[in-house]
Design a protein around this motif. Structure first.
Motif, mmCIF file in Angstrom:
data_model
loop_
_atom_site.group_PDB
_atom_site.id
_atom_site.type_symbol
_atom_site.label_atom_id
_atom_site.label_comp_id
_atom_site.label_asym_id
_atom_site.label_seq_id
_atom_site.Cartn_x
_atom_site.Cartn_y
_atom_site.Cartn_z
ATOM 1 N N PHE A 1 0.819 -1.219 0.000
ATOM 2 C CA PHE A 1 0.000 0.000 0.000
ATOM 3 C C PHE A 1 0.850 1.266 0.000
ATOM 4 N N SER A 2 2.154 1.122 -0.214
ATOM 5 C CA SER A 2 3.057 2.275 -0.177
ATOM 6 C C SER A 2 3.566 2.587 -1.576
ATOM 7 N N SER A 3 3.892 3.843 -1.783
ATOM 8 C CA SER A 3 4.466 4.248 -3.065
ATOM 9 C C SER A 3 5.951 3.904 -3.099
ATOM 10 N N LYS A 4 6.516 3.937 -4.277
ATOM 11 C CA LYS A 4 7.921 3.603 -4.437
ATOM 12 C C LYS A 4 8.816 4.550 -3.664
ATOM 13 N N PHE A 5 8.490 5.832 -3.657
ATOM 14 C CA PHE A 5 9.323 6.816 -2.961
ATOM 15 C C PHE A 5 9.198 6.678 -1.452
ATOM 16 N N ALA A 6 8.013 6.277 -0.964
ATOM 17 C CA ALA A 6 7.840 6.077 0.474
ATOM 18 C C ALA A 6 8.636 4.876 0.955
ATOM 19 N N LYS B 1 -0.404 7.460 3.957
ATOM 20 C CA LYS B 1 -1.468 7.567 2.954
ATOM 21 C C LYS B 1 -1.465 6.297 2.102
ATOM 22 N N PRO B 2 -2.179 5.261 2.526
ATOM 23 C CA PRO B 2 -2.212 4.010 1.749
ATOM 24 C C PRO B 2 -2.791 4.236 0.353
ATOM 25 N N ILE B 3 -2.212 3.561 -0.631
ATOM 26 C CA ILE B 3 -2.653 3.685 -2.014
ATOM 27 C C ILE B 3 -3.007 2.302 -2.563
ATOM 28 N N LEU B 4 -3.881 2.283 -3.567
ATOM 29 C CA LEU B 4 -4.278 1.036 -4.227
ATOM 30 C C LEU B 4 -3.685 0.915 -5.631
ATOM 31 N N LYS B 5 -2.840 1.869 -5.973
ATOM 32 C CA LYS B 5 -2.297 1.905 -7.325
ATOM 33 C C LYS B 5 -1.457 0.671 -7.639
ATOM 34 N N ASN B 6 -0.752 0.157 -6.638
ATOM 35 C CA ASN B 6 0.090 -1.018 -6.872
ATOM 36 C C ASN B 6 -0.739 -2.240 -7.279
ATOM 37 N N TYR B 7 -1.914 -2.385 -6.682
ATOM 38 C CA TYR B 7 -2.774 -3.522 -7.001
ATOM 39 C C TYR B 7 -3.399 -3.387 -8.389
ATOM 40 N N GLU B 8 -3.458 -2.167 -8.910
ATOM 41 C CA GLU B 8 -3.971 -1.951 -10.261
ATOM 42 C C GLU B 8 -2.880 -2.156 -11.311
ATOM 43 N N ARG B 9 -1.682 -1.653 -11.028
ATOM 44 C CA ARG B 9 -0.604 -1.685 -12.013
ATOM 45 C C ARG B 9 0.054 -3.052 -12.141
ATOM 46 N N MET B 10 0.007 -3.863 -11.095
ATOM 47 C CA MET B 10 0.751 -5.133 -11.133
ATOM 48 C C MET B 10 0.227 -6.063 -12.233
ATOM 49 N N TRP B 11 -1.083 -5.965 -12.574
ATOM 50 C CA TRP B 11 -1.638 -6.800 -13.631
ATOM 51 C C TRP B 11 -1.240 -6.288 -15.006
ATOM 52 N N GLN B 12 -0.882 -5.004 -15.093
ATOM 53 C CA GLN B 12 -0.525 -4.396 -16.366
ATOM 54 C C GLN B 12 0.966 -4.556 -16.673
#
Length: 285
Positions: A38-43, A55-66
C-alpha cells in the motif's frame, strides 16, 4: 489460591506469552509485505519509512496486472502444481502400500534409497535433469525443456520419494486385520486396499499432496531454468518486477499479497485433513 493452581496459572501465562511471541515473529514479515503493497515507491525507498504508510494507495494492485502477466503465470503454476500432486500420489500410493504390507528382496535398500534422495540439494540434480531432457528430445523429438509437462516431471522427481516415505507411515498405522476381514468376506487384495484402506488414508494423502503442492508452487530453481516466457510460473514471474536499474517493491509486494490469499484459503479448506494427516501416521494402531 493453592500452590498447584498458581503453578498451573503461571504455566498458562508462560505458554500464552511464548505463543504470542512466536506469532509476532512469524507474522511480522506478512505485515511488512502488506504495508509495502500500500506504499508508493518513494515512500518505501525513503529514509524515514513508516511501519505503516501514512497515505495508503491502491495503485500497486492496479498496475501489477498491467506490468507483468500474472494471470498467465498463476495459471501455469496451478496446472504444474496440480499435475505434480496427481502424478506424485498416483505413483507413491501403490509403492508406499507395497513397502508397508509386503516383504520382498531389496525392500530395505529401496527404502534407504528413497530416504537418501531427500539428503541431496535440488541444485545437484538440475544439470543432470537438464541434460537428460536435451538428450531425450534429440532421441524422440518430444520437447521437455520450456514446457509445462517437463516441469511436472522435474517436480515429481522430488515429490514422489517424499510422498512414498510419508504415506508408508500412514499405511503402517492401519491394522492388517481390516484387510484380512475384507478378504475373508470375498474381496481381493486390490479391492480391500481400494475400499477399506484408501478411505482411511485420505487425511494422509491430503496432507502429503498439500505439502507437495507448496514445494512445487515455491520452486524457483528448476522453474527458472526449464521454462521460458510462455511457460513461466508465478514464482519466477515475480522476478520481472526487478530490473538492472530498479525494483518495483510496491508492485512486487502487492503481487505476493494477492497470491498468498489462495494458498491460505487452501490450507483452511483442508485444515481438518491436514492436521489429521500430520498426526495420523505418527502412531501405529
Amino acid at each position: 489460591m493453592t500452590k498447584t493452581k498458581a503453578k498451573k496459572l503461571l504455566k498458562r501465562i508462560f505458554f500464552a506469552l511464548a505463543i504470542g511471541a512466536y506469532l509476532l515473529f512469524a507474522l511480522f514479515p506478512f505485515f511488512v509485505m502488506i504495508a509495502m503493497s500500500f506504499s508508493s515507491k518513494f515512500a518505501i525507498m525513503g529514509v524515514d519509512t513508516p511501519i505503516w504508510p501514512k497515505k495508503p494507495i491502491l495503485k500497486n494492485y492496479e498496475r501489477m496486472w498491467q506490468v507483468v502477466p500474472l494471470l498467465k503465470y498463476i495459471k501455469n503454476s496451478l496446472i504444474v502444481c496440480s499435475s505434480t500432486v496427481m502424478v506424485s500420489l498416483l505413483m507413491s500410493v501403490p509403492a508406499s502400500y507395497a513397502l508397508s504390507r509386503f516383504r520382498f528382496r531389496g525392500k530395505k535398500a529401496f527404502s534407504i534409497s528413497i530416504l537418501a534422495t531427500q539428503l541431496f540439494p535440488g541444485i545437484t540434480m538440475l544439470l543432470p535433469i537438464y541434460l537428460m531432457y536435451v538428450n531425450f528430445t534429440k532421441l524422440t523429438g518430444i520437447p521437455m525443456t520450456k514446457t509445462l509437462h517437463g516441469l511436472v516431471v522435474a517436480f515429481a522427481t522430488f515429490g514422489i520419494p517424499y510422498s512414498i516415505w510419508m504415506l508408508k507411515s500412514y499405511f503402517d498405522s492401519i491394522p492388517d486385520e481390516l484387510e484380512q476381514a475384507a478378504m475373508i468376506d470375498g474381496c481381493s487384495r486390490t479391492k480391500a486396499m481400494v475400499r477399506v484402506v484408501l478411505p482411511l488414508v485420505v487425511p494422509g494423502m491430503v496432507a502429503t499432496g498439500l505439502y507437495v503442492f507448496l514445494l512445487a508452487w515455491n520452486n524457483i530453481l528448476f522453474a527458472g531454468v526449464l521454462t521460458d516466457q510462455a511457460t513461466r510460473t508465478f514464482a519466477t514471474g515475480l522476478q520481472e518486477f526487478a530490473s538492472e536499474s530498479s525494483t518495483e517493491y510496491g508492485l512486487l509486494m502487492a503481487a505476493c499479497s494477492v497470491t498468498t490469499i489462495p494458498i491460505v484459503a487452501l490450507f483452511f479448506v483442508f485444515q481438518k485433513y491436514f492436521v489429521g494427516g500430520m498426526t495420523g501416521g505418527a502412531v501405529k494402531g
